[in-house]
Design an enzyme around this catalytic site. Structure first.
Site, PDB file in Angstrom:
ATOM      1  N   MET A  69      -1.220   9.527  12.413  1.00  0.00           N
ATOM      2  CA  MET A  69      -2.424  10.282  11.723  1.00  0.00           C
ATOM      3  C   MET A  69      -3.170  11.241  11.881  1.00  0.00           C
ATOM      4  O   MET A  69      -4.738  11.375  12.761  1.00  0.00           O
ATOM      5  CB  MET A  69      -3.554   9.073  11.125  1.00  0.00           C
ATOM      6  CG  MET A  69      -3.398   7.693  10.228  1.00  0.00           C
ATOM      7  SD  MET A  69      -3.858   6.864  10.231  1.00  0.00           S
ATOM      8  CE  MET A  69      -3.935   5.589  11.606  1.00  0.00           C
TER       9      MET A  69
ATOM     10  N   LYS B   3      -3.864   3.801  -2.027  1.00  0.00           N
ATOM     11  CA  LYS B   3      -4.940   5.147  -2.322  1.00  0.00           C
ATOM     12  C   LYS B   3      -3.958   6.048  -3.468  1.00  0.00           C
ATOM     13  O   LYS B   3      -2.814   6.008  -3.519  1.00  0.00           O
ATOM     14  CB  LYS B   3      -4.502   6.529  -1.246  1.00  0.00           C
ATOM     15  CG  LYS B   3      -5.849   6.626  -0.247  1.00  0.00           C
ATOM     16  CD  LYS B   3      -5.753   7.486   0.355  1.00  0.00           C
ATOM     17  CE  LYS B   3      -4.972   7.113   1.799  1.00  0.00           C
ATOM     18  NZ  LYS B   3      -5.051   8.040   3.415  1.00  0.00           N
TER      19      LYS B   3
ATOM     20  N   ASP C 104       1.086  -1.252   0.111  1.00  0.00           N
ATOM     21  CA  ASP C 104       0.057   0.181  -0.054  1.00  0.00           C
ATOM     22  C   ASP C 104       0.829   1.369  -0.457  1.00  0.00           C
ATOM     23  O   ASP C 104       1.740   1.368  -0.025  1.00  0.00           O
ATOM     24  CB  ASP C 104      -1.475  -0.423   1.181  1.00  0.00           C
ATOM     25  CG  ASP C 104      -0.310  -0.562   2.538  1.00  0.00           C
ATOM     26  OD1 ASP C 104       0.525   0.077   2.718  1.00  0.00           O
ATOM     27  OD2 ASP C 104      -1.346  -1.318   3.050  1.00  0.00           O
TER      28      ASP C 104
END
Ligand code: SAH
Length: 512
Positions: free
Chosen positions: A173, A58, A36
């Site tokens: 995050m 993404k 990823d």
């Protein structure tokens, strides 16, 4: 069909050097790699030929592949008997949904292994010199997430609970929710003066860091234009970070440098530059391919004992020669008792890898100097010499040895050819077109010619950085000038080491 296995692997924070030896081994043996966004794509270079590589992170403007589809994919490939490497940024069990993936594998009775990785908090702290624990200032380290579910963008953690801690908080995050998190921490009793550091893209050449306090960090962050992914570290230890910035302080940190060599040779210069903190784009202007006459090779090898000297003019020639030699013989003594000459130290080193001593390396790294030293110091009259070379002009070397001065008997053995590469599809060339570079380093006249030749494929985008040109020595500089390219700096000596030192000196003070 035998059952496959899933290896859930921590890819580390970004720098490929921070992955574990076990992880690398498994990548090399994988049939399928599922990776990823935060797993550095460079790690895929270790994979074998024909491995299926699936990106599930993404993409700009698009959503990532839903978690259940990723899980299905793992189960499907392992069910087909394949070894599946699931690469996740940092550590798979730290905010990486590793637990969910493993549960699914267990439901489907798929065997698995888990390989830990260096998680972002540890990496970011180390790369800016923040000791996460400290006997005087912090005796606990807490990993927190700014949002538990990236898709939800909501917070269920009550951060005020952490307001009273004296220890270190590492927030993953957390950028999007930072104003609210800081507010809650203060409501929970955290002093506004508590030091905060934010590190973006830790361990990579684009790492950026900014410091402040609970009260000031938001404006500092905005001024420094810090974005995701970023690690937020809160605690007294932030103020006690190392005074020297060992990573961001390296001389070429933040510089992008283009190296213009054939792929096979670029390694050494790139490594020297990377060690100094540079990001290196290797543009393979010239590609080197094996190219030889099978019959000639057999003939030469069969009669190899007749040669008194064997001359290697390049590392490529050495590599190719020994590849072919070991295919034909399994005993190095079949090479015979000849003496060996090499143009340039790099060529000599390549020969020495085979535990063979090089008898002659000319003081100047060119073929003419070699011919001259052979003729003057050794005498080559009636001596049989083999020249191992590529498809390019070694004519003058041969002519010189065979001339009246030399009178040697020379055979040439061309083993490879150099050709122009197609840069329109090369990913490094694409980066160069879009982002530009600070410098382009030329290590020979032929790389200059190739650069000019490839001009059309290297047209810079309007807001790309415009590079200066550096040259390894007078001959290369002359070619640059002849082709109307300004020479910003020239290495005082024709060695990679001096070239890198000169590059640092120029780029840190270009007006000099
Ligand atoms: N499993 C990962 C974390 C995944 S969550 C790990 O163990 O590191 C993603 C978050 O990790 C990012 O939003 C950021 O907060 C942090 N992160 C990952 N890589 C990072 C990096 N190179 N620099 C700074 N933060 C990073």
């Amino acid at each position: 069909m035998s059952q496959g296995k899933v290896f859930l692997i921590g890819a580390g924070p970004g720098d490929p050097g921070l992955i574990t030896v076990r992880a690398r081994e498994l990548i090399e043996r994988a049939d399928v790699i599922v990776y990823d966004y935060l797993a550095n794509p460079q790690l895929l270079d270790w994979a074998g030929e024909g491995v299926e590589k699936l990106y599930v992170g993404k993409r700009s403007g698009m959503h990532s592949i839903p978690q259940d589809e990723i899980e299905e994919l793992l189960v499907d490939r392992a069910g087909k008997g394949l070894n599946v490497v699931r690469l996740k940024g940092g550590d798979p069990f730290v905010f990486g949904r590793g637990g969910e993936e493993v549960s699914e594998l267990q439901v489907d009775k798929i065997p698995f292994e888990i390989v830990p990785g260096v998680t972002a908090a540890l990496a970011a702290a180390a790369y800016v010199g923040i000791p996460l624990s400290h006997r005087e200032y912090s005796s606990s380290i807490t990993f927190l997430t700014g949002h538990e579910n990236p898709e939800k963008q909501t917070l269920s953690i009550d951060f005020s609970r952490y307001g009273k801690t004296e220890g270190t908080l590492c927030l993953y995050m957390g950028l999007g929710q930072l104003p609210r998190i800081l507010k809650e921490l203060k409501e929970g009793g955290m002093p506004g003066g508590r030091p905060v550091g934010i590190i973006q893209w830790a361990t990579l050449n684009r790492q950026k860091s900014v410091y402040g306090t609970v009260d000031t960090i938001l404006s500092e962050m905005e001024a420094a234009r810090i974005g995701t992914p970023a690690m937020i570290i809160i605690g007294e230890v932030v103020a006690h970070r190392t005074r020297t910035e060992w990573f961001e302080g390296r001389p070429l940190f933040g510089k992008r440098i283009v190296v213009t060599r054939a792929r096979e040779q670029a390694g050494q210069l790139s490594k020297l530059l990377t060690d100094q903190g540079a990001e290196v784009l290797e543009l393979p202007f010239i590609s080197v391919q094996a190219h030889f006459d099978e019959k000639l090779v057999t003939e030469v090898f069969a009669g190899i004992a007749v040669y008194e000297w064997i001359i290697f003019t390049s590392t490529n020639g050495v590599k190719q020669f020994f590849d072919l030699f070991y295919r034909a013989y399994d005993d190095i003594r079949c090479l015979g008792p000849m003496r060996i000459a090499a143009v340039g130290a790099a060529t000599a080193r390549e020969i020495e890898k085979h535990k063979l001593k090089v008898d002659l390396i000319p003081k100047q790294a060119n073929a003419d100097a070699l011919a001259e030293e052979l003729i003057e110091n050794e005498g080559v009259e009636s001596v049989q010499i083999l020249v191992v070379t590529g498809n390019q002009n070694r004519q003058s070397l041969v002519q010189r040895l065979e001339s009246d001065e030399g009178r040697a008997i020379v055979d040439t053995l061309p083993l490879y050819k150099t050709a122009k590469t197609d840069l329109t599809k090369d990913p490094s060339a694409e980066r160069f077109r879009i982002e530009g570079a600070d410098a382009v380093l030329f290590t020979s006249a032929s790389t200059v010619k190739s650069f000019v030749d490839q001009h059309a494929a290297l047209k810079l985008a309007p807001d790309a950085r415009h590079p200066v040109f550096g040259s390894i020595g007078p001959l290369t500089s002359k070619t640059l000038k002849d082709l109307k390219l300004p020479v910003a700096f020239e290495s005082p000596e024709a060695s990679l080491h001096h070239f890198v030192v000169e590059t640092i000196s120029y780029l840190s003070n270009p007006s000099k």
